[in-house]
Design an enzyme around this catalytic site. Structure first.
Site, short mmCIF file in Angstrom:
data_model
loop_
_atom_site.label_atom_id
_atom_site.label_comp_id
_atom_site.label_asym_id
_atom_site.label_seq_id
_atom_site.Cartn_x
_atom_site.Cartn_y
_atom_site.Cartn_z
N LYS A 102 0.85 -1.19 0.00
CA LYS A 102 0.00 0.00 0.00
C LYS A 102 0.88 1.23 0.00
O LYS A 102 2.00 1.19 0.50
CB LYS A 102 -0.88 0.03 1.26
CG LYS A 102 -2.06 0.96 1.16
CD LYS A 102 -3.22 0.25 0.49
CE LYS A 102 -4.50 1.02 0.54
NZ LYS A 102 -5.65 0.12 0.35
N ASP A 142 -7.00 4.36 -4.33
CA ASP A 142 -7.59 4.13 -3.01
C ASP A 142 -8.33 5.42 -2.66
O ASP A 142 -8.75 6.15 -3.57
CB ASP A 142 -6.49 3.78 -2.00
CG ASP A 142 -7.06 3.20 -0.71
OD1 ASP A 142 -7.54 2.05 -0.74
OD2 ASP A 142 -7.05 3.89 0.32
N1 GLU Z 1 -7.48 0.32 -2.89
C1 GLU Z 1 -8.25 -0.86 -3.16
C2 GLU Z 1 -8.24 -1.76 -1.93
O1 GLU Z 1 -8.05 -1.31 -0.83
C3 GLU Z 1 -7.83 -1.57 -4.43
C4 GLU Z 1 -6.40 -2.02 -4.49
C5 GLU Z 1 -5.99 -2.53 -5.86
O2 GLU Z 1 -6.79 -2.56 -6.78
O3 GLU Z 1 -4.82 -2.92 -5.97
O4 GLU Z 1 -8.50 -2.92 -2.02
#
Ligand code: GLU
Length: 406
Positions: A102, A142
């Site tokens: 992340k 996100d």
């Molecule tokens: N931000 C989204 C999550 O928390 C998607 C992450 C992604 O697609 O890699 O799952």
């Protein structure tokens, strides 16, 4: 309340049921790499501002690190670490060959112009370009990041690395190699989970009341879907507050109020409540779709729903989980319920690498299958071990990660 320590308590609960030894658990708690950097941005007025950027690469035993980049004033290392860990669990719950990571920037993006935002996005990539890539680490949107920001980031990465696949970022616009269905995928995946859970609990969907905290991309698309399926949207809120009407809200009018005046509280009808009070309104399904640590020891006792469907990451603390479970409220956990987003991200990555473009029908059919299989694995573990759904989901995921690490 620190998100990462909550995440580790969730892990400890599952590890105990799996009988993992302390060495194995310790390995699961350690992120592989942490990047922290300053991003200098030339502001429109000629001044310079510096923003703190992050990327945590948590675990890649099952595939490249995968997870979004958040732009929010609350972003700090503890939060990014927790979110990266949850991504590793999430990709394992839905069994896609990706790991967990992340990123984020501590910024209020609403205070930046479009060109400042673009320079910030490109600046993040300039710091991270050596450490990401289609087979290494694949970021995505996100909170407060979107397809346009992903396009800028993918473009910057392409310029620096020479990569032409566009597969280093997902959640891009269709024009720049995005996938059909990605924008609505998180809400869609949550809807499949809700339907499966309701059926398992013998609950009818028609006329059930839904309350949603958070009216961003995820909350809004989810609201549209469930309303079409016959549920009643009784309440929605954003950071400024919420509106509640037991007979149902006019979703499009609520959205219009938000777009024109900045918040759902400007919707003309319904009762006004605070963002926190929203969680305590009478409903069948409560959907936290905003940020972490919303349902806590303080307010869990006041939740009046039969199901808590977590579209946000980390909205329920471990103490609150215990309280909800003692009241026989089912929590459909984030690592399962909001995994539709990363699942379609994985489809996007695969399409980019294979130079394919799938139809929306194809994407949705594949997503439905992934979500239903994940739900069934979690539900079976819940039944077999008598644990609530979060522990069950973690058990499914941790088993898969540990097997891959071995
Ligand atoms: N931000 C989204 C999550 O928390 C998607 C992450 C992604 O697609 O890699 O799952």
């Amino acid at each position: 309340m620190l998100a990462f320590s909550n995440a580790m308590r969730q892990l400890d609960g599952a590890a105990a049921h799996l009988g993992l030894d302390l060495g194995e658990v310790a390995k699961l708690k350690e992120p592989d790499r942490i990047y922290e950097f300053d991003i200098p941005v030339a502001m429109d007025d000629g001044s310079q501002k510096s923003f703190k950027g992050y990327r945590v690469q948590f675990n890649n035993a099952r595939g490249p690190y995968k997870g979004g980049i958040r732009f929010h004033p609350q972003v700090d290392l503890d939060e990014v670490k927790a979110l990266a860990f949850w991504m590793a669990i999430k990709t394992a719950v839905v069994n896609i060959p990706m790991g967990g990571g992340k990123g984020g920037v501590s910024v209020n993006p609403k205070e930046l112009s479009q060109s400042e935002l673009e320079r910030l996005a490109r600046g993040w990539v300039q710091n991270m370009a050596q450490h990401i890539g289609p087979h290494q680490d694949v970021p995505a949107p996100d909170v407060n990041t979107n397809p346009k920001i992903m396009d800028w980031m993918a473009d910057e990465y392409g310029k620096i690395s020479g990569d032409k696949t566009a597969a280093a970022f997902t959640g891009k616009s269709l024009e720049y190699g995005g996938s059909e269905g990605r924008g609505t995928a998180t809400g869609q995946g949550g809807f499949y989970v809700l339907e499966e859970l309701a059926a398992s609990l013998g609950m009818q969907s028609a006329g059930r009341r839904v309350v949603i905290q958070g009216f961003g991309n995820v909350g809004y698309h989810f609201a549209q879907l469930v309303q079409r399926a016959g549920y009643v949207i009784a309440g929605v809120s954003d950071s400024k507050g919420g509106v509640y009407d037991a007979n149902g809200l006019d979703l499009e009018a609520v959205m219009k109020a938000k777009q024109e005046k900045g918040s759902v509280i400007d919707y003309a009808a319904g009762t006004k409540v605070t963002n926190q009070e929203m969680l305590e309104q009478e409903c069948d399904i409560l959907v936290p779709a905003a940020l972490e640590n919303q349902i806590t020891a303080e307010n869990a006792g006041a939740v009046r729903a039969k199901i808590v469907l977590e579209l946000a990451n980390g909205p329920t603390t471990p103490e609150a989980d215990g309280i909800l479970w003692s009241k026989k409220i089912y929590v459909a956990p984030d690592v399962l319920t909001n995994a539709g987003g990363v699942t379609v991200s994985y489809f996007e990555w695969g399409q980019n690498l294979a130079r394919e473009h799938w139809s929306e029908r194809e994407v949705l059919a594949k997503l439905e299958l992934v979500m239903k299989n994940a739900f069934n694995a979690v539900w079976d573990t819940h039944k077999k071990h008598g644990v609530e759904l979060r522990t069950a989901a973690f058990m499914v995921a941790v088993r898969r990660i540990v097997d891959a690490m071995e």
